[in-house]
Design a protein around this motif. Structure first.
Motif: not given
Length: 899
Positions: A743, A746-747
């Motif tokens: 995550s 992706h950020k």
């Protein structure tokens, strides 16, 4: 990471039946105790990662192409998923099985063993606890059953037997079908076939005779048995089963000669024709047959290696051809009827023939005798092998196919190698020659010989590819030739025993030679080939190898030791006691135990890994050992085979095979087999009286690491085995910390911090995630990202690019990445060139393969466009100049699109 078995090359067919898949584009071929899938459309071969305990003798393929039943010599069966490429179920039939066949609707399958036929419920059609549920047992033939064929609606099946009769049985109980035998033959039934949507039958026997049987009833005319009668028979069968140890299902007995009362109002067969194939000699037995129902095409194979194509029922000859000088063991026709597959077990040949165009779709053959030597090309794309049959074969590692065979040698090949360019193959042989082959024109362009005939046992070529050295096993000399002129430059004498191995230092002009006189000599090429150093060993030296950086030398001796030397200072830096790691098996006729026999065994082949940190060793055993050189410990042992059809596989002898007179293996059972001598009556000469049954001994003759460092290969009794790193299934993080999560990656990516995202992805080391991050970088940002990437991750990114090239369709995008990385970091990478060499070669191999594919496609497109233009001009299509110019522009844009 542990390398996994990835492919079997060098062996394309051993024994058993060939099967085409449902779409007709792929072929299943039994290869010893494994199975290979040949994709004929895409020109690729894959060996499934599963194995039976003994050699496979028959294969049954389900009609939907999802399942296969593999049965070995003793009747042990594996139910295999061809989608997941894994074993679903194991079953033991207790006795050797002759044939297995699924019904066309896929609900049942028949297995024949001894003189019985067993009908089982096919697995996968409904949820069941046991995959093999026996439905019925059919009695009838007096001798062993040989073949099976089903009617198109799965109502009946025919079984051929060695008692020269054929039986028609019903999968269900039919009131008007009585089970009796069809005779008319004077030899063993080889095959039987139903006509399309009919009960009419063709039977073919070994003496090359074909009988045509006509049935007086159509398939629709079969009447189901009344429920009362069926219930009675089932009740009787169940009562019998309670007394039996092993369930036999419903027992059905056929009658050889039913009386008139029993045959009244029943289905009758009458023989309407009997045809004979043209015999070319007394020994020309018919050995295999296949029939394509839609096109009425019959293919028959003979012991002489010829095959005939006939159209039935008229029996008109379409075609006849000789494809081998050995017996054709198996024939299969694909669903369209265009391609015919032939397997010849004697020479290990596999051929796929397109009969309408009279051309080969596939023509492959392994080494007739065992392979002795192998070598990788510098880019790792090709492997060359040499065998005891005198042949030199070159294999493509990505397709697993042999694309050229050189047959110039008159005796066994002892060593093969590539030059540094990768376009020249060298081979040494016991016929006294060293030959150089050109891989551009596929010809033998140099032949090196010695003044007196010598048997060459080993071979080496220097890093420039200019100097060729070969060691003799009878005159104890080393011969040096020039590749350019083909002249003998020097003869190096000094050893007092046969030369066992030669190796050039990759970085210096030094040749190391190992001999049975317990020494390794180092010869300086620049100093008139003087002996620079002599390293004394405790035992006869069998093999010698330099580390890829040239700073260390490894030698394996007869006492089972591997010793490591700093050859510059003639100092031994370490040793490995490897005798216990070999773990020998006991041969059937050995008088001493495996433990005692292992005391005299040793490693016969060595090879350093591409990074020089590990060493691979193999010998007269089923194990290949990989050692860490620095720590001198065993890292892993690979069991290269679990095939008990080979000798020296078991550590202890089976007491059940021992009698008071010795081992049961001493009894030659080669007499009654299909390939063996037919036991004749006194005074009758028939068959090859010199035929003997033997078990090949398991051994590893040569091991080599791929220059890319991703895989390694070994030549063994079974063939050429490939092992490769399968890193996709293993979680192997690198410098992982708590903030590195998918995550967060992706950020970071959404914030367009591409360099940080790439570094985080490599820390997590998930291939799909790395691919996602790399492909998210815009092509105009690649330059900036590459320049800001830390040095440590440049190497990792190069390795990722090399593996991504093999599967990705984004060629230009990845080429931009590779180009920018090498341009910006080239100088720094050069300082670590030795360590980085495997990665760079891996990248080169991937790019080279795409270059070859795309260049062929572009050339073909350009040719087609030129041809279209030429045709349009010939037809006199005179158009205004503006239109022609416009059309040519369109064609150019089309060609760009195609390219």
């Amino acid at each position: 990471l542990s390398p996994q078995f990835s492919g079997l090359l060098g062996t394309v067919y051993r024994r058993g039946n060939l099967s085409f898949t449902r779409d007709g584009n792929s072929l299943l071929s039994p290869v010893g105790n494994r199975i290979s899938l040949f994709d004929l459309k895409n020109n690729k071969c894959e060996t499934l990662p599963l194995a039976t305990r003994l050699n496979i003798v028959c294969v049954g393929l389900s009609p939907d192409g999802n399942l296969a039943i593999l049965i070995d010599e003793e009747g042990a069966a594996l139910l295999v998923s061809l989608i997941g490429k894994c074993v679903i179920h194991q079953f033991y039939f207790h006795k050797p099985v002759h044939s297995v066949s699924f019904s066309p609707d896929g609900k049942k399958f028949v297995v024949t063993k001894d003189n019985l036929a067993y009908l089982y419920h096919a697995p996968g059609k409904k949820r069941e606890f046991n995959a093999f549920v026996l439905d019925k047992t059919y009695y009838g033939p007096y001798d062993e059953t040989t073949c099976i064929d089903w009617t198109d609606d799965s109502k009946c099946f025919a079984v051929g037997s060695k008692d020269m009769s054929t039986w028609v049985f019903g999968a269900e109980r039919w009131e008007n079908l009585i089970y009796y035998s069809l005779g008319g033959h004077k030899d063993v039934i080889v095959a039987c076939f139903f006509e399309e949507n009919s009960l009419d039958l063709y039977t073919i026997s070994q003496d090359a005779a074909l009988c045509v049987w006509q049935c007086d009833t159509e398939l629709d005319g079969l009447k189901p048995m009344p429920p009362k009668d069926a219930a009675k028979e089932n009740k009787a069968a169940e009562d019998d089963e309670e007394l039996l140890e092993e369930p036999k299902g419903e027992e059905i007995h056929g009658k050889a000669d039913p009386n008139e009362q029993e045959t009244r109002n029943k289905i009758k067969y009458s023989r309407v024709a009997k045809h004979f194939f043209n015999k070319e000699g007394d020994f020309n037995n018919l050995t295999a047959a296949a029939y394509h129902k839609k096109t009425h095409l019959l293919v028959t194979g003979f012991a002489s290696g010829t095959f005939h194509l006939h159209e039935l029922p008229d029996f008109s000859l379409i075609h006849s051809l000789s494809i081998s000088d050995q017996r054709i063991a198996s024939i299969s026709i694909n669903c369209t009827g265009d391609w015919i597959a032939f397997g010849c077990s004697g020479l290990g040949q596999l051929l796929v023939w397109e009969w309408q165009s009279e051309s080969y779709v596939l023509k492959q053959q392994g080494h007739f005798n065992s392979m002795v030597s192998l070598a990788y090309s510098p880019d790792g794309q090709y492997i060359v092998t040499g065998g005891e049959d005198g042949k030199v074969k070159v294999w493509n590692t990505s397709s697993s196919f042999c694309f050229v065979t050189f047959t110039e040698h008159n005796s066994g090949v002892t060593a093969v190698t590539f030059t540094s360019t990768g376009y020249v193959v060298l081979s040494a042989s016991l016929d006294g020659t060293v030959r150089a082959f050109d891989l551009h024109r596929y010809r033998n362009f140099r032949t090196f010989t010695s003044p007196r005939p010598s048997q060459f046992s080993c071979l080496a070529v220097d890093s420039s590819g200019e100097i060729v050295a070969a060691g003799s096993q009878d005159s104890f000399e080393i011969f040096i030739w020039s590749m350019q002129s083909g002249r003998l430059l020097d003869v190096l004498a000094g050893h007092e025993g046969p030369i066992s191995s030669l190796s050039f230092n990759p970085m210096k002009c030094v040749l190391a030679s190992a001999s049975w006189d317990k020494t390794v000599k180092l010869w300086d090429m620049l100093d008139s080939w003087r002996t620079k150093e002599t390293l004394i060993m405790n035992s006869d030296v069998l093999v010698v190898a330099f580390r890829p950086d040239g700073k260390e030398l490894a030698a394996a001796a007869l006492n089972g030791q591997i010793t490591f030397w700093d050859h510059e200072n003639a100092v031994q830096t370490g040793s490995i006691e490897g005798r216990h790691d070999l773990q020998m098996g006991r041969k059937e006729l050995d008088k001493i135990t495996a433990k005692q026999a292992a005391k005299g065994k040793s490693f016969t082949t060595l090879c350093y890994s591409a990074d020089g940190q590990s060493i691979l060793a193999g010998g007269l055993s089923k194990f290949v050992c990989i050692y860490n050189v620095k720590e001198q410990i065993l890292m892993k042992k690979f069991e290269i085979s679990c095939n008990y059809s080979l000798d020296a596989m078991e550590e202890y002898l089976d007491r059940r095979k021992m009698t008071e007179f010795g081992s049961m293996a001493l009894i030659d059972e080669g007499g009654g087999g299909d390939e063996g001598v037919a036991i004749p009556l006194p005074g009758v000469k028939r068959g090859d009286m010199s035929y003997r049954h033997f078990k090949p001994e398991i051994r590893v003759t040569c091991v080599r690491f791929c220059p890319t460092g991703r895989n390694w290969a070994a030549t063994t009794t079974e063939g050429l085995l490939l092992y490769s790193l399968d890193s996709g299934l293993i979680f192997d993080p690198f410098e992982l910390d708590i903030d590195v999560t998918p995550s967060n990656i992706h950020k970071t990516l959404s914030q367009k911090e591409y360099t940080v995202a790439i570094v985080m992805a490599f820390k997590l080391n998930e291939k799909k995630l790395i691919q996602e991050v790399v492909e998210a970088v815009p092509s105009n940002e690649v330059d900036v990202v590459c320049s800001s990437l830390p040095d440590l991750y440049v190497e990792k990114l190069l390795e990722f690019l090399a593996s991504a090239f093999e599967t990705s369709c984004h060629l230009e995008f990845y080429l931009i990445w590779a180009h920018k990385l090498l341009m910006l970091h080239g100088q720094k990478l050069k300082t670590r060139s030795v360590k980085l060499l495997p990665v760079i070669q891996f990248l080169q191999k991937s790019i080279q393969r795409h270059f070859e594919d795309v260049s062929k496609l572009c050339e073909w497109n350009i040719y087609n466009i030129k041809y279209a233009l030429a045709v349009s001009q010939q037809r006199g299509m005179k158009r205004p100049a503006e239109e022609t110019a416009g059309d040519e522009e369109e064609l150019d844009s089309d060609s760009d699109y195609l390219m």
